[in-house]
Write a protein that holds these residues in place. Structure first.
Motif, PDB file in Angstrom:
ATOM      1  N   THR A  11      15.819   2.580  -0.189  1.00 41.91           N
ATOM      2  CA  THR A  11      15.933   4.084  -0.314  1.00 41.91           C
ATOM      3  C   THR A  11      16.205   4.507   1.158  1.00 41.91           C
TER       4      THR A  11
ATOM      5  N   TYR B 109      10.225  11.435  -0.525  1.00 42.48           N
ATOM      6  CA  TYR B 109      10.501  11.898  -1.810  1.00 42.48           C
ATOM      7  C   TYR B 109      10.053  13.038  -2.447  1.00 42.48           C
TER       8      TYR B 109
ATOM      9  N   ASN C  48       8.695   7.078  -1.601  1.00 39.80           N
ATOM     10  CA  ASN C  48       9.788   6.314  -1.614  1.00 39.80           C
ATOM     11  C   ASN C  48       9.411   4.683  -1.929  1.00 39.80           C
TER      12      ASN C  48
END
Length: 276
Positions: free
Chosen positions: A207, A212, A220
């Protein structure tokens, strides 16, 4: 009476006893002789049981002109870390170890080395063929629409296939492991190319550095792992043998592909065709 004086002479006789064994001094001399002979025979055995390099090491050790290394163990001693009972050192029959010493043929070692080199070259060609076929399939599928998501490179671990996001064309829904139609097509193309060889496959999700959410239960790390598992399931449905899957992992944003931590290329799935 006579005035003459007589001198009296006294004779002392020293009696010597014990004329047999003359004491125990001969036992000490005999013990010294036996010890010297034993040391001599041990020296002869040691000279016969060691190699030329070991004898040179022993000579250097007892030579006062050469300083003795203070490093203990690890090959810094007289015999360079070996003993006279070492199977690899004793080439003579009957001195420690077994009575037969396997002979090493330099020609056979060269043949093995050439064989390994040949196998490595064949594997390199096979990986290169997969890479070429993959790019060809991607271009035939939807032109550069699919191909622009693919980046490949050869590494010591094997052929790495990066399926990356591009601006305006994400491979997963934002903050989700649900793949886009483009991602499904990409994974099907990769599976068709990869299953032509028997090499193991490692699937790793990545990512960017964008957090997140504020929750601690999902980050993540979980997101990258879920995306890697999603990619695994799609590739298996596309025909990739389950036995080829060697690793599925998520690394969040710990291995960015570009210096910009928020770049879309960092949101990707890495598929490595491992060397055998």
């Amino acid at each position: 009476m006579s005035s003459t004086q007589h001198n009296v002479v006294i004779k002392r006789v020293k009696k010597v006893s014990g004329g047999g064994h003359h004491g125990g001094a001969w036992k000490v001399a005999y013990a010294d002789f036996v010890t010297a002979m034993m040391a001599f025979f041990l020296l002869m055995w040691l000279l016969n049981a060691t190699t030329e390099d070991q004898r040179k090491g022993i000579a250097d050790y007892f030579n006062p002109s050469i300083p003795v290394s203070q490093v203990s163990g690890g090959g810094a001693d007289v015999l360079n870390g070996e003993t006279v009972f070492n199977e690899e050192v004793l080439a003579r029959k009957g001195h420690g170890g077994t009575r037969t010493q396997p002979e090493k043929n330099a020609d056979s070692l060269t043949e093995i080395s050439d064989e390994e080199k040949g196998a490595g070259a064949q594997e390199e060609q096979a990986l290169a063929a997969v890479e070429e076929d993959l790019l060809k399939r991607a271009l035939e599928e939807e032109g550069d629409v699919i191909a622009r998501h693919i980046q490949t490179r050869m590494t010591p671990d094997g052929l790495v296939i990066e399926l990356v996001d591009v601006d305006g064309s994400p491979l997963f829904e934002l903050g989700s492991a649900r793949p886009s139609p483009t991602m499904v097509t990409l994974l099907e193309v990769v599976a068709d190319a990869v299953r032509q060889v028997k090499n193991d496959v490692a699937i790793v999700g990545h990512t960017d550095s964008r957090p997140y959410s504020n929750t601690r239960d999902y980050s993540n790390w979980e997101l990258s792992t879920d995306r890697a598992n999603t990619a695994r399931r799609i590739m298996i449905r596309a025909g990739l043998p389950l036995a080829q899957i060697a690793e599925v992992a998520g690394k969040a944003d710990t291995e960015p592909l570009t210096p910009d931590p928020l770049a879309p290329q960092n949101r990707r799935i890495s598929i490595t065709l491992l060397r055998e």
